[in-house]
Design an enzyme around this catalytic site. Structure first.
Site, short mmCIF file in Angstrom:
data_model
loop_
_atom_site.label_atom_id
_atom_site.label_comp_id
_atom_site.label_asym_id
_atom_site.label_seq_id
_atom_site.Cartn_x
_atom_site.Cartn_y
_atom_site.Cartn_z
N ASP A 1 7.32 51.87 -1.34
CA ASP A 1 8.10 53.05 -1.03
C ASP A 1 7.78 53.48 0.40
OD1 ASP A 1 9.14 55.84 -3.15
OD2 ASP A 1 9.76 55.23 -1.15
C1 GLC Z 1 11.97 57.72 -0.37
C2 GLC Z 1 12.08 57.60 -1.87
C3 GLC Z 1 12.70 56.31 -2.33
C4 GLC Z 1 13.70 55.82 -1.31
C5 GLC Z 1 12.97 55.50 -0.03
C6 GLC Z 1 13.92 55.05 1.08
O1 GLC Z 1 10.78 58.32 -0.01
O2 GLC Z 1 10.90 57.80 -2.64
O3 GLC Z 1 13.32 56.59 -3.59
O4 GLC Z 1 14.35 54.65 -1.79
O5 GLC Z 1 12.19 56.58 0.42
O6 GLC Z 1 14.77 56.10 1.43
#
Ligand code: GLC
Length: 711
Positions: free
Chosen positions: A258
């Site tokens: 993430d």
């Molecule tokens: C965010 C979220 C995730 C998302 C990623 C990219 O922090 O936790 O769900 O896909 O970053 O935007």
């Protein structure tokens, strides 16, 4: 693949690590956003292999050309973006769409989203989000498939099929990066990013099933969650990612961290520096480092220290290059050229689909004295701050702002006779200004019926949006109470990304409709339902608590040795609140009324490899034709591990004219009666099982029968 092995042999260490690096550019978390110059420089140097947040045919084509024409090895980029519930044609938020209990719809909207997403040059969506949750304080309820693991698994399969279609390399398909494995929906106190401390049993019974279903459906990518799981950050969780997901489930796709999560292993306190963070994540099987550049900064040193080997790096690069090949990027690296007529036809079809999805996602919680549908000739006062075109799309609405969203006020105005509709905002969603309440009261007095449209803002839901008091923000309660005092029949429309604890409102409103955030066709769908052109069919995919004190709350709890009894105080309940939710899982009214009876299951005695035919008769005893979603629950009557009182194992629908009857049928494989046994492996324990069928998880409304599984 030969081309991949040839590339690997030709790549420098820096170029290999570049393929494991996803830069953040575009709609992303500000501090980590790379500038355009940094991105261009990184691509040219072979230090960036993918991007998160960049979308649109023009910009993706421009950057892709740099990768293909200005680098040594000409490896195409992956563009990843959060297309959770539509790209431009935005559909209801996932918690809302789950309320449709309709896997065909779920697949269809994902298919449409994939077409629009690939056309924007994006080949990977960070969706579906599959985090089961029973905690409305958590902002990400809005992104989730609700509280039930079995329903979450159906949602997972449908969405992966929809996004990936006949293959992730097809011009109208994208790779699905399912997220966020690691029981993220069980964060402590509903506080986003907080620790998760649950048993292995809970992890296997409740939180992993949707992800296993996604892997079985062929999901291309998995994203672990931010949280630690029993003290082990999921981003570095070898047991979960390597042993369970890769070894036991056989997942050989890519794992992407993430956002910034690899570098945040330092903040978790499990490593001293970014090199150790990179080593831990790579050892756990994280192939792509999203947005932290921990791999770029830390892997060379980790290699020197001997914390990782070049073989581990090659393994990750091989998976990333294989993904790029499967996405068709070596042959078709750019956004597909769309035929204008086809594109326009798709937009029309997408809007029609958005209206269907929105209509099916609305849940009618209450409808006293048949107030709804509205009657012809009524003077209608529309009151409240949630009526405009903004705020209808919900969290993670991708490029939805580029498309017109139909507001409730606009659609009602067009649908009602001239002069039949009055409007007053009353108050804002947030803020202390109550000067508009007087006008709201005035028009309520002049109306035959009031529609009170209340709720949350998009920003009250989604990531980093936990609420300790999930109720109406600002002075909306003061507005509602003033309007209720007028005494006109009142319909409340609730726009929210989660159940809101509103016992006072549910008590006083004659009718309550949950809209969640319905997307670009909000107004048309809500108006059709209010006027009876459509019959509500949505059902709650998550229990609706009376108070925060009941959270976490769900229908499928274990009995305990002292299950609640109203006649015995020494049982599991509260002194100050009923133990039941305000509304149970699966609750949702329609303008029809159904009766379910004569449940039968054949054969009554079955072996492990058999299937059970479960049937029940359903009658429409109402005055409107309607479609009813009927649920099948099961209970293992006696098992070594205390069984849950009921668990969803089937959903079907039946359409019936007034006074008509029909039969619903579920084909229940005995294998679906398996629960994680002592070693957490799935096991069907011989003995009696109770089968229950009904419109919701409300125990008193279920018809029941039993079958026996032979040893
Ligand atoms: C965010 C979220 C995730 C998302 C990623 C990219 O922090 O936790 O769900 O896909 O970053 O935007």
């Amino acid at each position: 693949m030969e081309v991949i092995e040839n590339l690997l042999r030709a790549m420098t260490l820096e170029e290999k690590i570049g393929q494991l690096t996803m830069a953040a550019r575009g709609e992303v978390f500000p501090p980590n956003e790379a500038s355009e110059a940094e991105v261009l420089h990184g691509i040219r140097a072979g230090r960036i292999g993918s991007l998160v947040g960049t979308h649109g045919a023009e910009v993706t084509t421009r950057l892709q050309r740099v990768a293909l024409e200005e680098t040594r090895l000409r490896i195409p980029l992956i563009f990843g973006f959060d297309v959770m519930h539509g790209y431009r044609s935005v559909f209801p938020v996932p918690i809302g769409e789950t309320a449709a209990f309709d896997p065909v719809l779920w697949e269809h909207t994902a298919r449409m989203a994939a077409y629009e997403t690939r056309a924007a040059g994006v080949t990977l969506t960070f969706a579906p989000m599959l985090d089961v949750t029973r905690d409305p304080r958590w902002g990400r309820v809005v992104e989730s498939p609700g509280e039930d693991p079995w329903l979450g698994a159906q949602f997972a399969r449908a969405k992966v099929r929809g996004f990936q279609g006949a293959g992730i390399g097809m011009p109208a398909s994208v790779g699905a990066a399912v997220k966020h494995i690691g029981a993220y929906g069980a964060v402590t106190a509903g506080r986003d990013y907080a620790s998760v401390d649950i048993s292995d049993r809970a992890l296997n019974e409740v939180y992993l099933p949707p992800f296993r279903a996604a892997v079985e459906a062929g999901a291309a990518v998995i994203m672990p969650s931010f949280n630690d799981l029993g003290g082990v950050p999921t981003t570095a969780n070898v047991d979960l990612l390597r042993d369970t997901v890769r070894r036991r489930w056989g997942f050989d796709g890519v794992m992407v961290s993430d956002f910034n999560a690899v570098a945040e292993l330092v903040k978790h306190g499990v490593v001293d520096d970014v090199a150790q963070a990179a080593a831990l994540a790579l050892q756990a099987g994280i192939d792509i480092d999203m947005a932290s550049n921990a791999y770029g900064l830390g892997l060379p040193l980790a290699l020197e220290r001997g914390d990782v080997t070049i073989g581990m790096i090659d393994e990750a690069v091989r998976r990333v290059l294989t993904l790029k090949a499967k996405l068709g990027l070596f042959e078709h690296p750019f956004a597909p050229e769309l035929d204008t007529a086809e594109r326009d036809a798709k937009l029309v079809a997408a809007r029609r689909l958005a209206r269907e999805a929105a209509t099916k996602s609305v849940v009618l919680l209450k409808n006293e004295a048949g107030l709804l549908p509205l009657k012809p000739g009524q003077r209608v006062a529309l009151i409240g701050p949630v009526v405009g075109a903004d705020g209808l799309l919900g969290a993670w609405h991708a490029a939805g702002k580029e498309v017109k969203a139909v507001s409730i006020r606009e659609a009602l105005h067009l649908a009602l006779p001239p002069g039949a509709l009055s409007f007053a905002k009353g108050v804002d969603v947030e803020g202390e200004d109550v000067s508009g309440i007087a006008e709201a009261v005035r028009i309520a007095r002049q109306a035959d019926v009031v529609i009170l449209s209340l709720g949350e803002l998009e920003g009250h839901t989604g990531e980093a949006a936990s609420r300790a008091r999930p109720s109406l923000p600002g002075r909306q309660r003061q507005l509602a109470e003033a309007v209720f005092e007028v005494g006109r029949p009142t319909v409340v429309l609730l726009s929210s990304g989660r159940p809101l604890t509103l016992p006072w409102l549910i008590e006083r409103a004659q009718a309550v409709m949950v809209l969640w955030f319905l997307g670009i066709e909000t107004g048309n769908a809500v108006t059709a339902l209010l006027l009876g052109y459509a019959n509500p069919t949505g059902k709650l995919p998550i229990s609706w608590p009376r108070s925060v004190g009941q959270i976490p709350i769900c229908y499928s709890e274990r009995s305990t040795g002292r299950p609640f009894s109203a006649t015995d105080m020494y049982t599991s309940g509260y002194l100050d609140t009923p133990v039941t939710p305000q509304f149970p899982f699966g609750h949702g009214l329609s303008y029809s009324r159904v009766a379910i009876r004569n449940l039968r299951a054949t054969p009554a005695i079955v072996g492990m490899d058999d299937a059970i035919a479960v049937e029940a008769d359903v009658s429409n005893v109402g005055v409107m034709a309607g479609e009813e979603t009927v649920l099948l629950f099961v209970r293992d009557v006696v098992a070594r591990i205390a069984p849950r009182v009921m668990e969803l194992r089937g959903v079907t629908r039946i359409s019936l004219a007034p006074n008509a009857s029909g039969t619903v049928r579920f084909d229940l494989p005995v294998k679906s009666l398996a629960f994680p046994a002592g070693d957490l492996g799935p096991e069907v324990q011989p003995g009696e099982f109770e089968l229950m069928v009904g419109s919701s998880a409300e125990p008193s409304a279920l018809v029941r029968t039993r079958i026996t599984v032979r040893g």
